[in-house]
Design a protein around this motif. Sequence first.
Motif, short mmCIF file in Angstrom:
data_model
loop_
_atom_site.label_atom_id
_atom_site.label_comp_id
_atom_site.label_asym_id
_atom_site.label_seq_id
_atom_site.Cartn_x
_atom_site.Cartn_y
_atom_site.Cartn_z
N GLY A 317 47.40 13.66 50.06
CA GLY A 317 47.02 14.13 51.38
C GLY A 317 47.13 13.07 52.46
O GLY A 317 46.81 13.33 53.62
N HIS A 318 47.60 11.86 52.09
CA HIS A 318 47.81 10.83 53.12
C HIS A 318 48.92 11.25 54.08
O HIS A 318 48.91 10.88 55.26
CB HIS A 318 48.18 9.51 52.44
N ALA A 319 49.88 12.02 53.58
CA ALA A 319 50.94 12.58 54.42
C ALA A 319 50.98 14.09 54.18
O ALA A 319 51.03 14.54 53.03
CB ALA A 319 52.28 11.95 54.08
N VAL A 320 50.95 14.86 55.26
CA VAL A 320 50.98 16.32 55.20
C VAL A 320 51.88 16.80 56.33
O VAL A 320 51.77 16.32 57.46
CB VAL A 320 49.57 16.94 55.36
N ALA A 321 52.78 17.75 56.03
CA ALA A 321 53.72 18.20 57.06
C ALA A 321 54.13 19.64 56.83
O ALA A 321 54.29 20.08 55.68
CB ALA A 321 54.96 17.32 57.08
N ALA A 338 51.59 12.07 47.96
CA ALA A 338 50.59 11.29 47.21
C ALA A 338 51.29 9.97 46.87
O ALA A 338 51.82 9.79 45.77
CB ALA A 338 50.15 12.04 45.96
N TYR A 339 51.30 9.03 47.80
CA TYR A 339 52.21 7.90 47.71
C TYR A 339 51.82 6.87 46.65
O TYR A 339 52.65 6.05 46.24
CB TYR A 339 52.37 7.23 49.08
N ARG A 340 50.57 6.92 46.17
CA ARG A 340 50.16 5.97 45.13
C ARG A 340 50.09 6.62 43.75
O ARG A 340 49.60 5.99 42.80
CB ARG A 340 48.81 5.36 45.49
N ALA A 341 50.58 7.83 43.62
CA ALA A 341 50.60 8.49 42.31
C ALA A 341 51.43 7.67 41.33
O ALA A 341 52.45 7.08 41.70
CB ALA A 341 51.16 9.89 42.44
N SER A 342 50.99 7.63 40.07
CA SER A 342 51.71 6.92 39.00
C SER A 342 52.01 5.48 39.39
O SER A 342 53.16 5.03 39.38
CB SER A 342 53.01 7.66 38.66
N SER A 343 50.94 4.78 39.75
CA SER A 343 51.04 3.35 40.08
C SER A 343 51.99 3.07 41.23
O SER A 343 52.72 2.08 41.24
CB SER A 343 51.48 2.55 38.84
N GLY A 344 51.96 3.95 42.20
CA GLY A 344 52.74 3.72 43.40
C GLY A 344 54.17 4.20 43.32
O GLY A 344 54.95 3.97 44.26
N ILE A 345 54.56 4.86 42.22
CA ILE A 345 55.88 5.51 42.22
C ILE A 345 55.91 6.56 43.32
O ILE A 345 56.86 6.65 44.08
CB ILE A 345 56.19 6.15 40.85
N GLU A 669 33.47 17.94 53.59
CA GLU A 669 33.48 16.87 52.60
C GLU A 669 32.42 15.81 52.93
O GLU A 669 31.86 15.77 54.02
CB GLU A 669 34.87 16.22 52.56
N ALA A 670 32.20 14.94 51.98
CA ALA A 670 31.23 13.87 52.17
C ALA A 670 31.76 12.85 53.17
O ALA A 670 32.97 12.79 53.46
CB ALA A 670 30.96 13.19 50.82
N ALA A 671 30.87 12.06 53.69
CA ALA A 671 31.25 11.02 54.64
C ALA A 671 32.24 10.06 54.00
O ALA A 671 32.14 9.74 52.81
CB ALA A 671 30.01 10.26 55.11
N GLY A 672 33.20 9.63 54.81
CA GLY A 672 34.17 8.66 54.33
C GLY A 672 35.32 9.25 53.54
O GLY A 672 36.16 8.51 53.02
N ALA A 673 35.41 10.57 53.46
CA ALA A 673 36.48 11.20 52.69
C ALA A 673 37.80 11.21 53.45
O ALA A 673 38.85 11.50 52.87
CB ALA A 673 36.09 12.63 52.30
N GLY A 674 37.72 10.90 54.75
CA GLY A 674 38.94 10.85 55.55
C GLY A 674 39.39 12.21 56.05
O GLY A 674 40.58 12.40 56.35
N PHE A 675 38.44 13.14 56.21
CA PHE A 675 38.78 14.48 56.71
C PHE A 675 39.45 14.37 58.08
O PHE A 675 38.90 13.77 59.01
CB PHE A 675 37.52 15.33 56.81
N GLY A 676 40.63 14.95 58.20
CA GLY A 676 41.33 14.98 59.48
C GLY A 676 42.13 13.74 59.77
O GLY A 676 42.69 13.62 60.87
N SER A 677 42.21 12.80 58.83
CA SER A 677 43.00 11.60 59.10
C SER A 677 44.49 11.90 59.15
O SER A 677 45.29 11.05 59.56
CB SER A 677 42.72 10.52 58.05
N VAL A 678 44.86 13.10 58.74
CA VAL A 678 46.22 13.58 58.90
C VAL A 678 46.17 15.07 59.13
O VAL A 678 45.34 15.78 58.54
CB VAL A 678 47.09 13.23 57.66
N LEU A 679 47.06 15.58 60.01
CA LEU A 679 47.08 16.99 60.39
C LEU A 679 48.51 17.52 60.32
O LEU A 679 49.46 16.78 60.57
CB LEU A 679 46.56 17.19 61.82
N ALA A 680 48.63 18.80 60.00
CA ALA A 680 49.93 19.47 60.07
C ALA A 680 49.75 20.77 60.82
O ALA A 680 49.10 21.70 60.33
CB ALA A 680 50.49 19.72 58.67
#
Length: 685
Positions: A317-321, A338-345, A669-680
Amino acid sequence: MTRPTQLHRLLLGAIAPLAWLSGCDGASAPAQVPAADATADATADATADATADATADATADVGFDVAVDVAADVRADVGVDVPVDRGVDTGPDVPACGAGLASCGGACVDLGSSLVHCGSCDRGCSAPLHGVAACVAGACDFTCEPTYFRSGAGCVRIEPPRLVAPLTSALVTSRRPRLRWSLSAGTDGAVVELCADRACATVLGSYEVTGASTNPTVDLPPGVVFWRARGRVGSAAGTIHSPVWSFFVGARSAPVDTSWGTAFDPDGDGRSDLAVGVPSREMSTGRVLIYPSTGAGYAATPSVTLDGRDGVNAVYGHAVASAGDVNGDGYVDLAVGAYRASSGIGRVYLYAGSSGGLGSTPATTLSGRDGADGDFGVAVAGVGDVNGDGYGDVVSGASTASRLTGRAYAYLGSAAGLSTTPASAWTGPDGAGGLFGNAVAGAGDVNGDGYADVLVAAASALTATGRVYLYLGSATGLSTAAATVLTGPDGTLSNFGVSVGSAGDVNGDGYADVVVGADRVGSFAGRVYLYLGGASGLSTTASATLTGVTGTDGNLGASVAGVGDLNRDGYAELAAYSYSATLGGRVRVYAGSAAGLVTTSSTLIAGPDGAMSVFGAPLCGAGDVNGDGIADMVATASQAASRAGRVYLFPGSATGVTATPSSTITSPEAAGAGFGSVLAGASGR
């Protein structure tokens, strides 16, 4: 018993007087007479006999003649009344048929048109499935049922064409846009319907077209318009429609007729929905929430929840489009990185839209190609149709690949969905540390050739001077070398390219324009640059420059977006975030015009949540959420509500965007979850 004829009766009458000589049949012999008397009697008898014989002979002759005449008459009559074939019966009678007819099975038929006796007796005609048999000039033939056409020895259904352009949810630059489709086999045209709704209950116009394109003959109303098509062969039209597509019509027609951009409308109702990333949830497992339009704003609760699939630290969810419509079914799809999936693959997941909304299971999964720490999926964008085949395409960045050189990959859509093999791959031209692919975006159609173009940023290139590369679309796909390279004009550490995107058509000339942010210029005051498209491509000289003020309007350009035409005057607006320690962030809106971007902000929206709320980072165009035909805008206050975060919708209107939100979504979500840090929401429209 046989009754005696008249001849029989006459003969019997002549023979009967001799019967006494026989003594038969009970006859008695006569009495004896004297001799004298015998002579006299003999004379008398002779005389009497002669007289009697003569009479009898005459009578017999007459009777015989009559009988013979009658028999002859009977034979004569029979000869007239009965055909010559009487006597031995050899079969049914053969009728005499008129001109142009022949006798078949005892009936007179036309061998030129009879389905049973076509050309000759007992030669029947048949037809293939969905065909109707015919006999034409003595030769068997067939025609096809309505909605079918003849192909060889069979009848084939008239299939609908495949729609090609404008893509579903794209912005068109003309109120009479060019509509294009690909004809199905054997057809020569289409019946095209333009509608006010997906069900086409309200038809705005219907056109019977020979060929594979047309333009409406009247201006279409501003807002979302739906369209579909049926196949045609000559004057016969099929009954099966293509999938229904939609596009967004602006307030005016530009000199160049093209289209670009996308709005997130996965259920195809014509109203834009919102995808909100929550990448830090549960130790960065991540989540994406889908908020549908209610017609007045956004629903308060999500309709779909997409959870990270790669465990902790994947940053799903770091990038959504909005991916556009990658499979041509008329519904917009969603890409999630999910840019860090599988050790950053890294991975990118594509979710398909449908009449029931967005699916919760990925339709396609793309995996990084550069090994661990390549960070594939750190940035992702639906870029439009780069090769003109009628399917939306997707670009993903892998900014840390090859020792932070960075790479970017383009994946093409198709009827089967998004390909898992990249059609284009670029490696950062600036070498290690350039972070090529830190931001990617669809540029729109910057040169008006009908193909979507792509932007890839390398904000750390040349010691963070920053660069942005433009790759042009074509019938064969994206160019392997950049057609235009924009280099940060402010020197090192300016971070030119930290944000990049299509600005829409700011000056109304029909070419897409490009906006680039450089948030570290002038001790983090920040700048925003606008570059205009044109027939020769993207200008390398900025047509407008916006500068922030350290402390009060700092970090200008950290988040910047083309937000569409917020006042329906036919020119796109630009919105930019700036940080304010006291106000917690604010959003400035800059109006487009025939002369270009107005560099004095037309609207200033202060964060509703006060200091430290980080209002406006990020922000984006929302598309038309309430269905009024005017673009809307959405912005996040990522640290509001005790760091839980909030998202606000600001509707457009005839007088411009309103500074008061029409919808507020508070994070579940709980505080610090990053809700809305990316929008599509919407991109480039």
